[in-house]
Design an enzyme around this catalytic site. Structure first.
Site, PDB file in Angstrom:
ATOM      1  N   TYR A  88       9.929  -6.819 -14.409  1.00  0.00           N
ATOM      2  CA  TYR A  88       8.582  -6.492 -13.934  1.00  0.00           C
ATOM      3  C   TYR A  88       8.330  -7.198 -12.615  1.00  0.00           C
ATOM      4  O   TYR A  88       8.691  -8.368 -12.432  1.00  0.00           O
ATOM      5  CB  TYR A  88       7.534  -6.945 -14.955  1.00  0.00           C
ATOM      6  CG  TYR A  88       6.104  -6.718 -14.488  1.00  0.00           C
ATOM      7  CD1 TYR A  88       5.436  -5.546 -14.781  1.00  0.00           C
ATOM      8  CD2 TYR A  88       5.441  -7.694 -13.743  1.00  0.00           C
ATOM      9  CE1 TYR A  88       4.137  -5.329 -14.339  1.00  0.00           C
ATOM     10  CE2 TYR A  88       4.143  -7.492 -13.289  1.00  0.00           C
ATOM     11  CZ  TYR A  88       3.500  -6.303 -13.596  1.00  0.00           C
ATOM     12  OH  TYR A  88       2.213  -6.099 -13.159  1.00  0.00           O
ATOM     13  N   GLU A 146       2.780  -2.480  -7.851  1.00  0.00           N
ATOM     14  CA  GLU A 146       3.273  -2.839  -9.187  1.00  0.00           C
ATOM     15  C   GLU A 146       4.477  -1.980  -9.532  1.00  0.00           C
ATOM     16  O   GLU A 146       4.411  -0.749  -9.455  1.00  0.00           O
ATOM     17  CB  GLU A 146       2.168  -2.635 -10.223  1.00  0.00           C
ATOM     18  CG  GLU A 146       2.540  -3.114 -11.615  1.00  0.00           C
ATOM     19  CD  GLU A 146       1.407  -2.905 -12.607  1.00  0.00           C
ATOM     20  OE1 GLU A 146       1.387  -3.628 -13.615  1.00  0.00           O
ATOM     21  OE2 GLU A 146       0.566  -2.019 -12.395  1.00  0.00           O
TER      22      GLU A 146
END
Length: 422
Positions: free
Chosen positions: A144, A232
């Site tokens: 992530y 993101e």
């Protein structure tokens, strides 16, 4: 997965008022395929892919872009998260599928033009106008990565985790030690040391370390040069050929930078937005649609929040946040009424104006003209106070309109709630 918010990580300290102000800020959100194209321009590794808006375009893309692929990923494009676990109103399960090449066209046909409902769209869902056809990557690890703006450090903050492909909020709750945060000095920019810290936090298994550091620096360059408020990537993946690839990404951009990011803001897809908010933005009104039955038209964000609170106190629910501002014109007031009356759930309208810069007679004239242009089928409660209040009340009285007047905010809210249940 990537379309979840970073609220739990970056906004824990926000007050209730702060959260509301945060929600008011308009930030451009673009589709996954648009984000991939933008990242590719900055030298960031992304899967090979192309968007298609019709069955014929799907057929041409499969033939020209993926002639030798055995399998392909078909992704529905909507501005909401949870697509993979979503359900189409037609009954098709899932908005993201890996299929054999000869099955991609028929699957895309079942997605295009259909409504996809996910945990983030609400029960109304969103229409799928395009599908994104991507190569199937051989992933050996999923991580992530995100860059957001941090109030505490007054600059960009990189958030990374060695696990990805699932909810970062859940990971942060279960494994907080796996989350690393690297603040970046906005004046110095990202250094090799900063990028190395991020790579160490990601802990790639096979990807080349120096190449990974360069990818992190390119992501930061994109964030700054494109005026992003959020970048993101979930997952940021390692492939079998030892590369870091942005397998799925979400990018938001600061509306205040629209004047210098014209190409990016031209990507805006208004079909994915609340049409009331689109109309309000064109009229330069601050509007956020809610789920209640009492439409509110107020001047000033503080008074608008107080109005909503008092409506709740009297047992009602606001249908919107609508701030006409301190210098609204008569035309803007008319547009505000059009937006309020376009919502079928609105059973009453509460106009609460405290005239300072905003004059009560301008609001009153706008209400009268709106009544001439809009078929008002719901009761309207009006509370005016402040600059030119007498002129405003006289304009309303002489208009012949059937209005419910109120002396103060408490009285206005009580009358609006009663009117909405008749």
């Amino acid at each position: 997965m990537v379309r979840g918010s970073l609220g739990k990580l970056a906004s824990r300290a926000l007050s209730v008022a702060g959260k509301w102000q945060h929600q008011q800020l308009r930030r451009l959100n673009i589709h996954e395929y648009q984000g991939a194209e933008l990242m590719g321009k900055y030298g960031i590794n992304v899967p090979r892919g192309a968007a298609a808006g019709s069955v014929q375009e799907v057929k041409d893309t499969l033939k020209n872009v993926f002639p030798s692929e055995k399998e392909i990923v078909v992704k529905s494009q909507i501005l909401a998260g949870g697509r993979g676990l979503g359900t189409f109103k037609s009954g098709l399960q899932g908005g993201v599928h890996i299929v054999k090449l000869d099955e991609a066209e028929s699957l895309a046909a079942k997605m295009l033009g259909q409504i996809l409902v996910t945990k983030q769209t609400g029960p109304q869902g969103k229409i799928v106008s395009k599908v994104y056809l991507c190569e199937k990557l051989s992933l050996v690890n999923e991580m992530y990565f995100a860059i957001t703006l941090d109030r505490n450090t007054a600059g960009p903050l990189i958030i990374a985790c060695s696990k990805g492909g699932t909810s970062i909020e859940d990971l942060a709750e279960k494994y907080p030690d796996m989350i690393i945060k690297v603040p970046i000095d906005v004046f110095k920019g990202i250094t090799d040391e900063d990028a190395a810290k991020v790579v160490d936090g990601l802990a790639p298994k096979t990807a080349d370390r120096q190449s990974s550091i360069e990818q992190i620096k390119k992501l930061y360059e994109l964030f700054c040069k494109s005026d992003c408020t959020l970048l993101e990537i979930n997952p940021l993946a390692e492939t079998a050929d030892n590369k870091l690839v942005a397998a799925d990404a979400k990018l938001n951009f600061d509306d205040n930078a629209a004047f210098r990011q014209k190409e990016i803001f031209a990507l805006r897809d208004t079909t994915q937005e609340d049409p009331r908010e689109v109309a309000a933005a064109k009229a330069d009104l601050n509007y956020i649609g809610l789920d209640g039955e009492i439409g509110c038209m107020v001047n000033g964000a503080g008074l608008a929040m107080a109005t909503m609170d008092i409506i709740k106190l009297h047992g009602g629910t606001p249908a919107n946040f609508l701030d006409v501002g301190g210098s609204a014109s008569e035309g803007q007031v008319v547009e505000a009424f059009k937006i309020l009356t376009s919502d079928d759930r609105v059973k009453a309208i509460l106009v609460n104006i405290f005239g300072g810069i905003m004059k009560c007679d301008v609001i009153a004239s706008g209400i009268v003209n709106a009544a001439k242009q809009v078929d008002l089928k719901v009761p309207v409660v009006v509370r005016l106070e402040g600059t030119n209040v007498d002129q405003g009340k006289r304009i309303l009285k002489e208009s012949g309109m059937t209005l419910i007047t109120a002396e103060d905010l408490d009285d206005a809210a009580e009358k609006a709630v009663k009117a909405s249940v008749k």
